[in-house]
Design a protein around this motif. Structure first.
Motif, PDB file in Angstrom:
ATOM      1  N   ALA A 252     -19.681  69.856 -18.471  1.00 20.26           N
ATOM      2  CA  ALA A 252     -19.065  70.500 -17.304  1.00 20.26           C
ATOM      3  C   ALA A 252     -19.677  69.951 -16.021  1.00 20.26           C
ATOM      4  O   ALA A 252     -18.964  69.610 -15.065  1.00 20.26           O
ATOM      5  CB  ALA A 252     -19.242  72.022 -17.389  1.00 20.26           C
ATOM      6  N   SER A 253     -20.996  69.850 -15.987  1.00 17.43           N
ATOM      7  CA  SER A 253     -21.661  69.311 -14.791  1.00 17.43           C
ATOM      8  C   SER A 253     -21.271  67.863 -14.552  1.00 17.43           C
ATOM      9  O   SER A 253     -20.955  67.464 -13.428  1.00 17.43           O
ATOM     10  CB  SER A 253     -23.192  69.405 -14.954  1.00 17.43           C
ATOM     11  OG  SER A 253     -23.599  70.747 -14.968  1.00 17.43           O
ATOM     12  N   THR A 255     -18.651  66.315 -15.497  1.00 15.85           N
ATOM     13  CA  THR A 255     -17.233  66.201 -15.126  1.00 15.85           C
ATOM     14  C   THR A 255     -17.033  66.528 -13.652  1.00 15.85           C
ATOM     15  O   THR A 255     -16.295  65.839 -12.938  1.00 15.85           O
ATOM     16  CB  THR A 255     -16.391  67.137 -16.007  1.00 15.85           C
ATOM     17  OG1 THR A 255     -16.573  66.753 -17.365  1.00 15.85           O
ATOM     18  CG2 THR A 255     -14.917  67.033 -15.658  1.00 15.85           C
ATOM     19  N   HIS A 256     -17.710  67.571 -13.182  1.00 16.14           N
ATOM     20  CA  HIS A 256     -17.603  67.900 -11.754  1.00 16.14           C
ATOM     21  C   HIS A 256     -18.172  66.770 -10.891  1.00 16.14           C
ATOM     22  O   HIS A 256     -17.628  66.445  -9.842  1.00 16.14           O
ATOM     23  CB  HIS A 256     -18.358  69.203 -11.449  1.00 16.14           C
ATOM     24  CG  HIS A 256     -17.587  70.430 -11.843  1.00 16.14           C
ATOM     25  ND1 HIS A 256     -18.126  71.422 -12.622  1.00 16.14           N
ATOM     26  CD2 HIS A 256     -16.320  70.829 -11.574  1.00 16.14           C
ATOM     27  CE1 HIS A 256     -17.225  72.386 -12.808  1.00 16.14           C
ATOM     28  NE2 HIS A 256     -16.127  72.040 -12.179  1.00 16.14           N
ATOM     29  N   LEU A 284     -17.509  74.550 -22.145  1.00 20.39           N
ATOM     30  CA  LEU A 284     -16.899  73.666 -21.141  1.00 20.39           C
ATOM     31  C   LEU A 284     -15.860  74.433 -20.330  1.00 20.39           C
ATOM     32  O   LEU A 284     -15.830  74.350 -19.097  1.00 20.39           O
ATOM     33  CB  LEU A 284     -16.268  72.456 -21.842  1.00 20.39           C
ATOM     34  CG  LEU A 284     -15.509  71.470 -20.956  1.00 20.39           C
ATOM     35  CD1 LEU A 284     -16.441  70.845 -19.922  1.00 20.39           C
ATOM     36  CD2 LEU A 284     -14.863  70.372 -21.801  1.00 20.39           C
ATOM     37  N   TYR A 287     -17.523  76.827 -17.875  1.00 15.90           N
ATOM     38  CA  TYR A 287     -18.274  76.303 -16.728  1.00 15.90           C
ATOM     39  C   TYR A 287     -17.535  75.240 -15.921  1.00 15.90           C
ATOM     40  O   TYR A 287     -17.905  74.982 -14.779  1.00 15.90           O
ATOM     41  CB  TYR A 287     -19.627  75.758 -17.189  1.00 15.90           C
ATOM     42  CG  TYR A 287     -20.527  76.850 -17.715  1.00 15.90           C
ATOM     43  CD1 TYR A 287     -21.136  77.753 -16.828  1.00 15.90           C
ATOM     44  CD2 TYR A 287     -20.753  77.020 -19.076  1.00 15.90           C
ATOM     45  CE1 TYR A 287     -21.943  78.776 -17.295  1.00 15.90           C
ATOM     46  CE2 TYR A 287     -21.554  78.042 -19.555  1.00 15.90           C
ATOM     47  CZ  TYR A 287     -22.145  78.923 -18.663  1.00 15.90           C
ATOM     48  OH  TYR A 287     -22.934  79.938 -19.126  1.00 15.90           O
ATOM     49  N   ALA A 288     -16.523  74.611 -16.489  1.00 18.66           N
ATOM     50  CA  ALA A 288     -15.758  73.604 -15.733  1.00 18.66           C
ATOM     51  C   ALA A 288     -14.546  74.305 -15.130  1.00 18.66           C
ATOM     52  O   ALA A 288     -13.498  74.401 -15.765  1.00 18.66           O
ATOM     53  CB  ALA A 288     -15.335  72.454 -16.639  1.00 18.66           C
ATOM     54  N   ARG A 289     -14.670  74.836 -13.911  1.00 15.04           N
ATOM     55  CA  ARG A 289     -13.650  75.712 -13.365  1.00 15.04           C
ATOM     56  C   ARG A 289     -12.784  75.086 -12.277  1.00 15.04           C
ATOM     57  O   ARG A 289     -11.708  75.578 -11.983  1.00 15.04           O
ATOM     58  CB  ARG A 289     -14.306  76.992 -12.797  1.00 15.04           C
ATOM     59  CG  ARG A 289     -15.057  77.768 -13.855  1.00 15.04           C
ATOM     60  CD  ARG A 289     -14.210  78.000 -15.119  1.00 15.04           C
ATOM     61  NE  ARG A 289     -13.271  79.093 -14.974  1.00 15.04           N
ATOM     62  CZ  ARG A 289     -13.450  80.307 -15.486  1.00 15.04           C
ATOM     63  NH1 ARG A 289     -14.537  80.587 -16.180  1.00 15.04           N
ATOM     64  NH2 ARG A 289     -12.551  81.235 -15.313  1.00 15.04           N
ATOM     65  N   ALA A 293     -11.517  69.452 -12.910  1.00 17.08           N
ATOM     66  CA  ALA A 293     -12.467  69.383 -14.029  1.00 17.08           C
ATOM     67  C   ALA A 293     -11.890  69.989 -15.302  1.00 17.08           C
ATOM     68  O   ALA A 293     -12.285  69.633 -16.411  1.00 17.08           O
ATOM     69  CB  ALA A 293     -13.769  70.083 -13.647  1.00 17.08           C
ATOM     70  N   ARG A 294     -10.947  70.908 -15.129  1.00 15.97           N
ATOM     71  CA  ARG A 294     -10.374  71.569 -16.308  1.00 15.97           C
ATOM     72  C   ARG A 294      -9.545  70.609 -17.151  1.00 15.97           C
ATOM     73  O   ARG A 294      -9.197  70.921 -18.281  1.00 15.97           O
ATOM     74  CB  ARG A 294      -9.508  72.745 -15.867  1.00 15.97           C
ATOM     75  CG  ARG A 294     -10.337  74.000 -15.637  1.00 15.97           C
ATOM     76  CD  ARG A 294      -9.441  75.192 -15.453  1.00 15.97           C
ATOM     77  NE  ARG A 294      -9.436  75.606 -14.059  1.00 15.97           N
ATOM     78  CZ  ARG A 294      -8.507  76.375 -13.509  1.00 15.97           C
ATOM     79  NH1 ARG A 294      -7.482  76.780 -14.223  1.00 15.97           N
ATOM     80  NH2 ARG A 294      -8.588  76.717 -12.255  1.00 15.97           N
TER      81      ARG A 294
END
Ligand SMILES: [Zn+2]
Length: 326
Positions: A252-253, A255-256, A284, A287-289, A293-294
């Motif tokens: 998630a981090s 990806t952001h 994921l 945290y990937a909001r 990122a989704r």
């Protein structure tokens, strides 16, 4: 640092000698320009503590001789190598954590002496997995890909806007040392709570044993843990859940930060399937909001055991995209 020879034209059709060196195995292949593996061989990395640097080098040379002879001793376009880190890059002096016989071993230089006039390129083994998956595997056709290896350690490589990102010293993509829990277990790197400290196979085994997982054997690995999880052992299931969650948080981090399209995960633990990927996906999605990122997709590697060799070959064949060191 430049290669001693001009870049070999792809049109020549000459194959690449590709090498993949890790703590468990050493593999070599003759790879054709389109990525087909014409010859392949592998051996277990010698674990004899009495073996010195030169002894290990001779073992590697014998493997390269064998695979080259099987292919009819072609003239190679170059030699591409993925090797366990750390290393100085692009000089290719390697000190693989899991190969104590080599500390500051001048691998690139020795291969140049062995193959005079040919380009020789050495990169991190997880970087080569990422490159292989981007060139011909799960990330093919995508511009922004993170390739990962989850096994004894956790490694990675980063392709952004279609090119491999090296960073200042060739270490970009080290997602294994992204922090997933600041109060988490100590990491071999000296830090604490790194993804690798939580999700590496031996770390999961240690955690599961503390929680009461017993097999009656001493030499258990993450693969045994995954097998027990498939049989429904609750502690083994919880251990994979723990690894999946840590992977999901780190991805998630990443990806952001990098606006990734695809994350391809290989290595022994990735074979646990849904037991690993379901909790990964859940973390994921938690945290990937951000909208962009989704959309990231997390998938197993498509080339299996050969990703690293294909990627090592691509350091030569596709140098415009994957070799930024000249
Ligand atoms: Zn670390």
């Amino acid at each position: 640092m430049s290669d001693p020879a001009p870049r070999a034209p792809r049109a020549s059709g000459a194959p690449v000698l590709a090498v993949d060196i890790g703590g468990t195995k050493m593999a070599a292949a003759v790879v054709e320009p389109g990525g087909r593996i014409a010859e392949y061989d592998r051996i277990a990395t010698p674990a004899d503590p009495a073996l010195d640097a030169e002894g290990l080098w001779r073992t590697l040379e014998a493997l390269l001789d064998k695979v080259g002879a099987a292919a009819g001793r072609p003239r190679f376009a170059g030699v591409g190598v993925g090797c366990g880190g750390p290393m100085t890059w692009p000089a290719g002096e390697v000190s693989p954590l899991n190969i104590p016989a080599w500390r500051g071993f001048p691998l690139r230089e020795r291969l140049r002496e062995r193959h005079p006039g040919l380009p020789v390129r050495v990169h991190n083994d997880a970087v080569c997995v990422a490159v292989g998956e981007h060139w011909l595997g799960a990330g093919q056709g995508m511009e922004n890909v993170l390739g990962m290896v989850v096994s004894t350690g956790v490694g990675g490589g980063l392709i952004l806007d279609g090119v491999l990102i090296d960073g200042a010293r060739g270490n970009a993509g080290h997602i294994g040392h992204v922090i997933v829990d600041p109060e988490g277990p100590p990491c071999k790197c000296g830090g604490r709570g790194c993804l690798e400290a939580v999700a590496r196979g031996p770390g999961l085994v240690a955690w599961a044993q503390e929680e009461g997982w017993r097999t009656g054997r001493d030499d258990v690995t993450g693969v045994d843990l995954a097998a027990d999880a498939r049989r429904g052992h609750p502690v083994a299931v919880a251990a994979l859940r723990r690894a999946g969650r840590a992977l999901g948080i780190a991805i998630a981090s990443a990806t952001h930060l990098c606006d990734l399209q695809v994350v391809a995960i290989g290595g022994g633990l990735s074979q646990a399937g849904a037991l690993l990927f379901d909790p990964l996906e859940e973390a994921l999605r938690t945290y990937a909001r951000m909208e962009y990122a989704r959309q990231v997709m997390v998938v197993p590697t498509a080339l299996g055991q050969t990703s690293g060799l294909i990627g090592a070959a691509a350091l030569i064949f596709e140098s415009d995209r994957y070799w930024g060191a000249g």
